[in-house]
Design an enzyme around this catalytic site. Structure first.
Site, mmCIF file in Angstrom:
data_model
loop_
_atom_site.group_PDB
_atom_site.id
_atom_site.type_symbol
_atom_site.label_atom_id
_atom_site.label_comp_id
_atom_site.label_asym_id
_atom_site.label_seq_id
_atom_site.Cartn_x
_atom_site.Cartn_y
_atom_site.Cartn_z
ATOM 1 C CG ASP A 1 5.306 -3.260 -4.814
ATOM 2 O OD1 ASP A 1 5.925 -4.315 -4.977
ATOM 3 O OD2 ASP A 1 5.805 -2.253 -4.275
ATOM 4 C CE LYS B 1 8.538 7.921 -3.439
ATOM 5 N NZ LYS B 1 9.318 7.370 -4.569
ATOM 6 N N GLY C 1 2.602 3.668 1.467
ATOM 7 C CA GLY C 1 3.185 3.876 2.776
ATOM 8 C C GLY C 1 3.589 5.300 3.052
ATOM 9 N NE ARG C 2 8.383 6.361 0.103
ATOM 10 C CZ ARG C 2 9.677 6.362 -0.148
ATOM 11 N NH1 ARG C 2 10.474 7.113 0.563
ATOM 12 N NH2 ARG C 2 10.179 5.600 -1.100
ATOM 13 N NE ARG D 1 4.771 9.182 -6.859
ATOM 14 C CZ ARG D 1 5.078 7.913 -6.572
ATOM 15 N NH1 ARG D 1 6.268 7.434 -6.901
ATOM 16 N NH2 ARG D 1 4.203 7.127 -5.979
ATOM 17 C CG ASP E 1 6.120 3.399 -7.516
ATOM 18 O OD1 ASP E 1 5.589 4.518 -7.448
ATOM 19 O OD2 ASP E 1 5.535 2.351 -7.197
ATOM 20 N NE ARG F 1 0.935 1.276 -7.178
ATOM 21 C CZ ARG F 1 1.959 2.107 -6.978
ATOM 22 N NH1 ARG F 1 3.123 1.665 -6.575
ATOM 23 N NH2 ARG F 1 1.807 3.401 -7.160
ATOM 24 N N GLY G 1 0.804 -1.215 0.000
ATOM 25 C CA GLY G 1 0.000 0.000 0.000
ATOM 26 C C GLY G 1 0.836 1.264 0.000
ATOM 27 C CG ASP H 1 10.197 8.198 8.123
ATOM 28 O OD1 ASP H 1 9.798 8.119 6.941
ATOM 29 O OD2 ASP H 1 11.359 8.542 8.425
#
Length: 487
Positions: free
Chosen positions: A243, A104, A84-85, A167, A253, A174, A82, A116
């Site tokens: 992913d 992002k 995450g940031r 972005r 990514d 994906r 998922g 984090d």
């Protein structure tokens, strides 16, 4: 601003607000990316825009959310992953279709796992520059509007400063988005996602005999062509996990990517890839493997294994046709000949054995003259700038003899061929050391090099004699640079 993804059921995402970035400042912005969504240069400099870029404010009608997905990482099923940031704000309608805006590095999400939720300035600048560089090269890619930085510290291998990159892409769905529902045995959600993707991005497939098989075939075709584009320009993604594979066949990514310098078909650009799964030479077959993973996920909708296999079988011929077409263009050929593959294989064997700079080889090849007198030696040799890239000059001479003969078969004219080759063989690519120089200056609050490098990379095929240094062989210290999954 609209948000079609937010119209999916709530188990596809978590709604949440970005975590504000303390005392943000603008690091860089792309006016070309901004133009795609109707922003001008002046608006990029406004405080209200910076607040959005930093996650300190959201646009009107935005519905911030982070999406859930799963995936295979380095060939191993990793389960739920998922955003995450990353936080998806929504989409902006444009004349070419809606474009999603995603932050992002905008803070913790339910999918952050041990992270984090932040991105560091280093990786944000790399993604920003490479997204825009790839677009200028004509390679399908997400775009990057801007980078906002902050003095807020985050811990990686060392303490670094944080940043957010905005972005842009038609979608960030994906392969792993489909795998998530397949491995959770939730066919209704799988169908919902597939129907959404078909309706929004592949509407021509709705009336196919088997729309889901048609979707798999369409994505497989796009992925095969994307791999050919990567190989032809020497780009290595570094983390081709499922992913990180776009359902639209776009490059997304950006992490530990790299552009080939001293050619090595086994080159690994990602220091974290200890087994070399995502080496340059492996990228095409990994692209195919990832399509199989998508096919597995779609199988409950497709029905028969044979139908899914037929959709996947287009990969190899599509890749072969695309890479051959791209390489013929890079070599200045205007026709296709039966023995071209032998010449190409011999070329790559020569490149692998001699390790010339990939970008410089193809760019200088455009200066080769068909009927030049090659009896001279040393600096007087007409091919000297190209020939000197090779340790084994005799091997180059032998290949060049075959190449010249091939050019004569189609009565190639030097000036016309050079113009055509220069239009497809870039002079400038985002070498790691160029990015590193820009990053180190940016870490000292000097963002001029990021802006200068962006302008150079937005015209990769132009001579730009004032920026000749950006096309030079990398300095010795560049060989010690390493990039990894850490960001």
């Amino acid at each position: 601003m609209q948000h079609s993804f937010a119209g999916l059921p709530s188990d596809f995402y978590t709604r949440l607000m970005p975590t504000p970035l303390p005392q943000p400042y603008l690091v860089a912005a792309s006016s070309q990316a901004a133009a795609l969504i109707g922003l001008d240069q002046a608006s990029l400099a406004e405080q209200s825009t910076l607040d959005i870029l930093a996650g300190n404010a959201i646009p009107d009608q935005a519905q911030p959310l982070s999406a859930v997905y799963s995936g295979h990482q380095f060939g191993v099923w990793a389960g739920q992953l998922g955003d995450g940031r990353a936080i998806l704000l929504g989409e902006v309608p444009t004349e070419h279709g809606p474009i999603e805006l995603q932050l992002k590095g905008a803070g913790l999400t339910p999918y952050s796992r041990m992270g984090d939720g932040r991105a560091v300035l280093r990786s944000s600048i790399r993604e920003f520059l490479c997204s825009e560089a790839m677009a200028a090269l004509g390679i399908p890619t997400s775009r990057a509007l801007a980078v906002a930085g902050s003095d807020q510290g985050v811990v990686r291998e060392t303490i670094e400063t944080s940043a957010v990159v905005l972005r842009m892409a038609p979608t960030f769905i994906r392969f792993g988005s489909f795998e998530h529902w397949f491995y959770r045995n939730q066919p209704e959600q799988l169908k919902t996602l597939a129907d959404y993707v078909i309706a929004r991005f592949y509407p021509q497939l709705r009336d196919a005999a088997n729309p889901y098989a048609a979707l798999l075939e369409a994505v497989t075709r796009r992925t095969a062509e994307l791999m050919a584009h990567w190989q032809a320009v020497g780009f290595m993604h570094g983390v081709m996990n499922t992913d990180n594979m776009s359902i639209l066949g776009e490059t997304i990514d950006y992490g530990p990517f790299g552009f080939m310098e001293a050619f090595d078909s086994n080159h690994i650009c990602n220091h974290s890839d200890s087994q070399g799964r995502y080496s340059y030479g492996n990228q095409p077959q990994i692209g195919h493997w990832n399509c199989y993973a998508l096919g597995q996920a779609l199988l409950p909708l497709i029905g028969e294994v044979e139908t899914a296999q037929a959709a996947l079988d287009v990969y190899q011929p599509v890749f072969a046709a695309k890479i051959d077409a791209l390489l013929r263009a890079k070599l200045g050929f205007t026709t296709a000949q039966d023995d071209d593959r032998d010449l190409l294989d011999a070329m790559f064997g020569m490149l692998h054995d001699n390790h010339p700079d990939f970008t410089l080889f193809f760019r200088r090849l455009g200066n080769l003259q068909v009927d030049a007198d090659t009896s001279e030696e040393g600096n007087a040799h007409p091919d000297a700038p190209l020939r000197d890239l090779f340790i084994d000059r005799a091997a180059f001479d032998a290949w060049a003899l075959r190449y010249r003969a091939r050019l004569r078969q189609e009565n190639s004219i030097d000036s016309l061929r050079k113009a055509a080759m220069d239009a497809v063989n870039p002079k400038y690519v985002l070498r790691n050391y160029l990015a590193q120089v820009a990053i180190e200056k940016a870490q000292q609050k000097d963002f001029t090099e990021v802006a200068r490098l962006l302008k150079v990379l937005q015209r990769p095929f132009d001579e730009q004699p004032e920026h000749e240094a950006y096309a030079a062989l990398p300095p010795d210290w560049a060989s010690h640079l390493e990039v990894s999954c850490s960001s």
